[in-house]
Design an enzyme around this catalytic site. Structure first.
Site, PDB file in Angstrom:
ATOM      1  N   LYS A   1       0.323  12.569  -6.942  1.00  0.00           N
ATOM      2  CA  LYS A   1      -1.035  12.181  -6.543  1.00  0.00           C
ATOM      3  C   LYS A   1      -1.248  12.465  -5.062  1.00  0.00           C
ATOM      4  O   LYS A   1      -0.277  12.665  -4.307  1.00  0.00           O
ATOM      5  CB  LYS A   1      -1.267  10.717  -6.835  1.00  0.00           C
ATOM      6  CG  LYS A   1      -0.326   9.794  -6.114  1.00  0.00           C
ATOM      7  CD  LYS A   1      -1.010   8.561  -5.626  1.00  0.00           C
ATOM      8  CE  LYS A   1      -1.615   8.760  -4.246  1.00  0.00           C
ATOM      9  NZ  LYS A   1      -2.312   7.569  -3.754  1.00  0.00           N
TER      10      LYS A   1
ATOM     11  N   ASN B   1      -3.674  10.982  -1.646  1.00  0.00           N
ATOM     12  CA  ASN B   1      -4.483   9.827  -1.263  1.00  0.00           C
ATOM     13  C   ASN B   1      -5.949  10.070  -1.620  1.00  0.00           C
ATOM     14  O   ASN B   1      -6.452  11.188  -1.521  1.00  0.00           O
ATOM     15  CB  ASN B   1      -4.350   9.549   0.242  1.00  0.00           C
ATOM     16  CG  ASN B   1      -5.126   8.299   0.645  1.00  0.00           C
ATOM     17  OD1 ASN B   1      -6.304   8.367   0.966  1.00  0.00           O
ATOM     18  ND2 ASN B   1      -4.469   7.162   0.568  1.00  0.00           N
ATOM     19  N   SER B   2      -6.621   9.022  -2.003  1.00  0.00           N
ATOM     20  CA  SER B   2      -7.984   9.136  -2.512  1.00  0.00           C
ATOM     21  C   SER B   2      -8.979   9.646  -1.475  1.00  0.00           C
ATOM     22  O   SER B   2     -10.061  10.105  -1.840  1.00  0.00           O
ATOM     23  CB  SER B   2      -8.450   7.766  -3.013  1.00  0.00           C
ATOM     24  OG  SER B   2      -7.503   7.229  -3.894  1.00  0.00           O
TER      25      SER B   2
ATOM     26  N   ASP C   1       1.204  -1.247  -5.210  1.00  0.00           N
ATOM     27  CA  ASP C   1       0.411  -0.024  -5.414  1.00  0.00           C
ATOM     28  C   ASP C   1       1.363   1.054  -5.919  1.00  0.00           C
ATOM     29  O   ASP C   1       2.142   1.622  -5.159  1.00  0.00           O
ATOM     30  CB  ASP C   1      -0.217   0.371  -4.068  1.00  0.00           C
ATOM     31  CG  ASP C   1      -0.878   1.740  -4.122  1.00  0.00           C
ATOM     32  OD1 ASP C   1      -1.068   2.266  -5.225  1.00  0.00           O
ATOM     33  OD2 ASP C   1      -1.208   2.270  -3.042  1.00  0.00           O
TER      34      ASP C   1
ATOM     35  N   SER D   1       0.812  -1.223   0.000  1.00  0.00           N
ATOM     36  CA  SER D   1       0.000   0.000   0.000  1.00  0.00           C
ATOM     37  C   SER D   1       0.845   1.273   0.000  1.00  0.00           C
ATOM     38  O   SER D   1       1.742   1.443   0.841  1.00  0.00           O
ATOM     39  CB  SER D   1      -0.886  -0.028   1.248  1.00  0.00           C
ATOM     40  OG  SER D   1      -1.260   1.271   1.618  1.00  0.00           O
ATOM     41  N   GLY D   2       0.534   2.174  -0.909  1.00  0.00           N
ATOM     42  CA  GLY D   2       1.235   3.460  -0.940  1.00  0.00           C
ATOM     43  C   GLY D   2       0.957   4.278   0.313  1.00  0.00           C
ATOM     44  O   GLY D   2       1.854   4.956   0.825  1.00  0.00           O
ATOM     45  N   LEU D   3      -0.277   4.183   0.805  1.00  0.00           N
ATOM     46  CA  LEU D   3      -0.600   4.921   2.029  1.00  0.00           C
ATOM     47  C   LEU D   3       0.227   4.380   3.191  1.00  0.00           C
ATOM     48  O   LEU D   3       0.840   5.129   3.961  1.00  0.00           O
ATOM     49  CB  LEU D   3      -2.103   4.788   2.338  1.00  0.00           C
ATOM     50  CG  LEU D   3      -2.533   5.292   3.719  1.00  0.00           C
ATOM     51  CD1 LEU D   3      -2.237   6.768   3.889  1.00  0.00           C
ATOM     52  CD2 LEU D   3      -4.011   5.012   3.971  1.00  0.00           C
TER      53      LEU D   3
ATOM     54  N   HIS E   1     -12.172   2.576  -7.930  1.00  0.00           N
ATOM     55  CA  HIS E   1     -12.057   3.054  -6.553  1.00  0.00           C
ATOM     56  C   HIS E   1     -13.195   4.019  -6.263  1.00  0.00           C
ATOM     57  O   HIS E   1     -13.602   4.795  -7.131  1.00  0.00           O
ATOM     58  CB  HIS E   1     -10.705   3.747  -6.337  1.00  0.00           C
ATOM     59  CG  HIS E   1     -10.254   3.716  -4.911  1.00  0.00           C
ATOM     60  ND1 HIS E   1     -10.817   2.900  -3.959  1.00  0.00           N
ATOM     61  CD2 HIS E   1      -9.293   4.416  -4.251  1.00  0.00           C
ATOM     62  CE1 HIS E   1     -10.230   3.081  -2.801  1.00  0.00           C
ATOM     63  NE2 HIS E   1      -9.293   4.003  -2.945  1.00  0.00           N
TER      64      HIS E   1
ATOM     65  N   ARG F   1      -6.255   1.398 -12.521  1.00  0.00           N
ATOM     66  CA  ARG F   1      -7.173   1.865 -11.468  1.00  0.00           C
ATOM     67  C   ARG F   1      -7.757   3.199 -11.875  1.00  0.00           C
ATOM     68  O   ARG F   1      -7.000   4.135 -12.150  1.00  0.00           O
ATOM     69  CB  ARG F   1      -6.382   1.984 -10.168  1.00  0.00           C
ATOM     70  CG  ARG F   1      -6.983   2.883  -9.102  1.00  0.00           C
ATOM     71  CD  ARG F   1      -6.203   2.679  -7.815  1.00  0.00           C
ATOM     72  NE  ARG F   1      -6.367   3.725  -6.840  1.00  0.00           N
ATOM     73  CZ  ARG F   1      -5.811   3.708  -5.632  1.00  0.00           C
ATOM     74  NH1 ARG F   1      -5.047   2.681  -5.261  1.00  0.00           N
ATOM     75  NH2 ARG F   1      -5.986   4.700  -4.790  1.00  0.00           N
TER      76      ARG F   1
ATOM     77  N   ASP G   1       0.520  10.498   2.029  1.00  0.00           N
ATOM     78  CA  ASP G   1       0.471   9.679   0.819  1.00  0.00           C
ATOM     79  C   ASP G   1       0.293  10.636  -0.360  1.00  0.00           C
ATOM     80  O   ASP G   1      -0.817  10.879  -0.819  1.00  0.00           O
ATOM     81  CB  ASP G   1      -0.718   8.711   0.949  1.00  0.00           C
ATOM     82  CG  ASP G   1      -0.863   7.786  -0.248  1.00  0.00           C
ATOM     83  OD1 ASP G   1       0.091   7.643  -1.021  1.00  0.00           O
ATOM     84  OD2 ASP G   1      -1.960   7.197  -0.392  1.00  0.00           O
TER      85      ASP G   1
ATOM     86  N   ASP H   1       0.836   4.049  -7.295  1.00  0.00           N
ATOM     87  CA  ASP H   1       0.325   5.413  -7.441  1.00  0.00           C
ATOM     88  C   ASP H   1       0.051   5.691  -8.924  1.00  0.00           C
ATOM     89  O   ASP H   1      -0.511   4.856  -9.614  1.00  0.00           O
ATOM     90  CB  ASP H   1       1.321   6.428  -6.856  1.00  0.00           C
ATOM     91  CG  ASP H   1       1.513   6.246  -5.361  1.00  0.00           C
ATOM     92  OD1 ASP H   1       0.722   5.499  -4.755  1.00  0.00           O
ATOM     93  OD2 ASP H   1       2.449   6.834  -4.805  1.00  0.00           O
TER      94      ASP H   1
ATOM     95  N   GLU I   1      -2.747   4.194 -11.185  1.00  0.00           N
ATOM     96  CA  GLU I   1      -4.011   4.932 -11.139  1.00  0.00           C
ATOM     97  C   GLU I   1      -3.987   6.145 -12.058  1.00  0.00           C
ATOM     98  O   GLU I   1      -2.918   6.740 -12.293  1.00  0.00           O
ATOM     99  CB  GLU I   1      -4.347   5.324  -9.695  1.00  0.00           C
ATOM    100  CG  GLU I   1      -3.372   6.271  -9.043  1.00  0.00           C
ATOM    101  CD  GLU I   1      -3.512   6.334  -7.528  1.00  0.00           C
ATOM    102  OE1 GLU I   1      -3.320   5.277  -6.873  1.00  0.00           O
ATOM    103  OE2 GLU I   1      -3.793   7.429  -7.006  1.00  0.00           O
TER     104      GLU I   1
HETATM  105  C1  SPV Z   1      -3.303   2.537  -0.684  1.00  0.00           C
HETATM  106  O1  SPV Z   1      -3.456   1.632   0.136  1.00  0.00           O
HETATM  107  O2  SPV Z   1      -2.350   3.282  -0.708  1.00  0.00           O
HETATM  108  C2  SPV Z   1      -4.324   2.749  -1.714  1.00  0.00           C
HETATM  109  C3  SPV Z   1      -5.691   2.530  -1.372  1.00  0.00           C
HETATM  110  O3  SPV Z   1      -4.003   3.183  -2.776  1.00  0.00           O
HETATM  111  S1  SPV Z   1      -6.322   4.018  -0.815  1.00  0.00           S
HETATM  112  O4  SPV Z   1      -5.623   4.444   0.330  1.00  0.00           O
HETATM  113  O5  SPV Z   1      -7.701   3.721  -0.579  1.00  0.00           O
HETATM  114  O6  SPV Z   1      -6.203   5.003  -1.895  1.00  0.00           O
HETATM  115 MG    MG Z   2      -2.156   4.072  -2.777  1.00  0.00          MG
END
Ligand code: SPV
Ligand code: MG
Length: 474
Positions: free
Chosen positions: A127, A129-130, A92, A53-55, A196, A165, A65, A94, A121
């Site tokens: 980027k 975080n979503s 992940d 996970s990027g986060l 997402h 994504r 993130d 990004d 994505e």
């Molecule tokens: C991550 O886990 O970094 C993701 C999922 O990309 S989210 O945090 O929902 O964007």
């Molecule tokens: Mg991510």
């Protein structure tokens, strides 16, 4: 030269394993991780694979993130994960760390490291975080299509999975726009589509999936709609579900509590029962490491068989020992295991005894007595221990009250009524779970347990229990 060494069979590559999972007929479950340890925990728990996970990775660097952690830093983490994992990793990535050239470079590096696939994505670099507040900038479709084409061209093996994504729903665009983008990415040769969404319910995604008709396998990250279950995902034909950050969030919560408790109590004693024993840590680290082989994790010892019951001691003697240890106040709920002790307490003017109607009430009174300068003990049956869990966990433990508990242990010696059996079998585990040290009362040395446990309770500002078997008192 002739040898009889059989030809080596290479295990399927990680990419091949993920590909086969993707083509299977059940939902594949990936757990988020940001280092090899977390990834090992996910594998050990039984997840099909790991989501780097990027986060989580950003969090492990203590930064947002927001494309701050570089591709190379991610790569180092992935190499560490690949070294010790058997399950595949979906990275992940990004928005691909730059343009399509960066995507190609990344795919080559990640594939060589042993990663099974990447998710890219359709957001602009850098980027965010979503789920953070504020605008989310979508990349133009043709720009993102160029990245997919580049990823496809860069991979050395066709099994390497490329997940496209779309963040259209995250950016506030319509379901139609999400689908339009997904179709363009499918046309470009993506292997799967991650839709997402940050909607609080599953409705938006359910609608999208209905219209998508599984043109390509679907990947979901149900962080904001966590109630959606595996059956529902399976019914809709979802192929991969990613639990992206629950590992990070659960460790943060646990660490927060542990640190606060150590600072509050001035020692690590009270947190010990909630920590993994070091041997278990060692076994986890050894597992899968070629030098150490797979060490089976230590299992909790089987319940020790109880020693034979010893001849009973006079309750008056126990009262004397309580007084000698400095106990001057008792509260409790009568229990047949200690009938003689309750009768004796009522006779003793120097040891005040207050009968209570519930164990929680008795604990409340005893805590009040302690705060008023008395040295209390509680008497209860083990069934009452169940009733008293909240008072023990929320009052006695956190406020550091050195309380001696005398717990009558019914349901353990095999000759008791059936309703006592379950608590009888679990009494010691319940005490362990509550972090309450205990000893089993030895009628041949009635003062020993009382002195030991009271000393421990006072030194550690926490409760301690003397567990009294049936027939121990007369
Ligand atoms: C991550 O886990 O970094 C993701 C999922 O990309 S989210 O945090 O929902 O964007
Ligand atoms: Mg991510």
């Amino acid at each position: 030269m002739q040898t009889d060494i059989p030809p080596a069979t290479l295990p399927a590559s990680a990419a091949n394993r993920l590909r086969r999972l993707l083509e299977g007929d059940r939902v594949v479950r990936l757990m988020g991780a940001h280092n090899a340890l977390g990834a090992k925990m996910a594998e050990r728990a039984g997840f099909d694979g790991v989501w780097s996970s990027g986060l989580e990775l950003s969090a492990s660097y203590g930064v947002p993130d927001a494309s701050l952690v570089t591709m190379s830093e991610h790569l180092v983490t992935l190499q560490a994960m690949c070294y010790c994992l058997s399950v595949p990793i979906l990275a992940d990535c990004d928005s691909g760390y730059g343009d399509e050239c960066n995507v190609a470079f990344m795919v080559r590096k990640f594939e060589a490291a042993g990663v099974a696939g990447v998710t890219i994505e359709d957001k602009c670099y850098p980027k965010r975080n979503s789920f953070v507040e504020g605008p989310q900038d979508l990349a133009p479709v043709d720009q993102f299509v160029a990245k997919i084409l580049s990823a496809r061209a860069a991979r050395r093996h066709a099994d390497f999975v490329i997940v496209a994504r779309t963040e259209a729903l995250i950016a506030g665009e319509s379901v139609d726009e999400a689908l339009r983008r997904a179709h363009a990415y499918a046309d470009a040769g993506a292997d799967a589509i991650l839709f997402h969404s940050k909607a609080r319910t599953f409705g938006q995604i359910a609608e999208t999936l209905q219209l998508w008709q599984n043109r390509l396998p679907v990947v979901l990250v149900p962080t904001t709609y966590p109630e959606v279950g595996l059956d529902e995902l399976q019914r809709l034909g979802v192929r991969i579900v990613i639990y992206a950050n629950q590992g990070l969030r659960s460790s943060l919560r646990s660490v927060e509590r542990t640190y606060a408790e150590i600072l509050r109590s001035g020692s690590t004693h009270s947190v010990e029962p909630f920590l993994w024993p070091l041997q278990k840590v060692f076994a986890l680290l050894d597992s899968g490491h070629p030098q150490f082989g797979h060490q089976p994790e230590p299992q909790p010892p089987p319940p020790a068989s109880l020693p034979p019951r010893l001849p009973p001691v006079a309750a008056a003697e126990v009262c004397d020992q309580l007084l000698a240890a400095g106990i001057d106040f008792c509260a409790g709920v009568p229990d047949s295991t200690m009938t003689q002790l309750f009768l004796e307490l009522e006779r003793r003017a120097e040891l005040e005894y207050l009968p209570a109607v519930s164990e929680e009430g008795a604990i409340g009174v005893a805590v009040g007595a302690y705060l008023g300068g008395r040295s209390p003990a509680i008497l209860m049956q083990n069934s009452g221990l169940g009733t008293a869990v909240t008072a023990l966990a929320s009052l006695v433990r956190p406020y550091g009250i050195p309380l001696l508990l005398l717990v009558g242990w019914r349901g353990v010696d095999g000759d008791d009524a059936p309703e006592h059996q379950i608590l009888g079998e679990n009494t010691l585990d319940l005490l362990r779970l509550l972090g309450i040290p205990f000893e089993i009362f030895d009628p041949t040395q009635p003062g020993r347990g009382i002195t030991n446990l009271l000393g421990l309770a006072r030194r550690t500002s926490s409760p301690a229990a003397l567990v009294v078997r049936q027939g121990a008192l007369k």
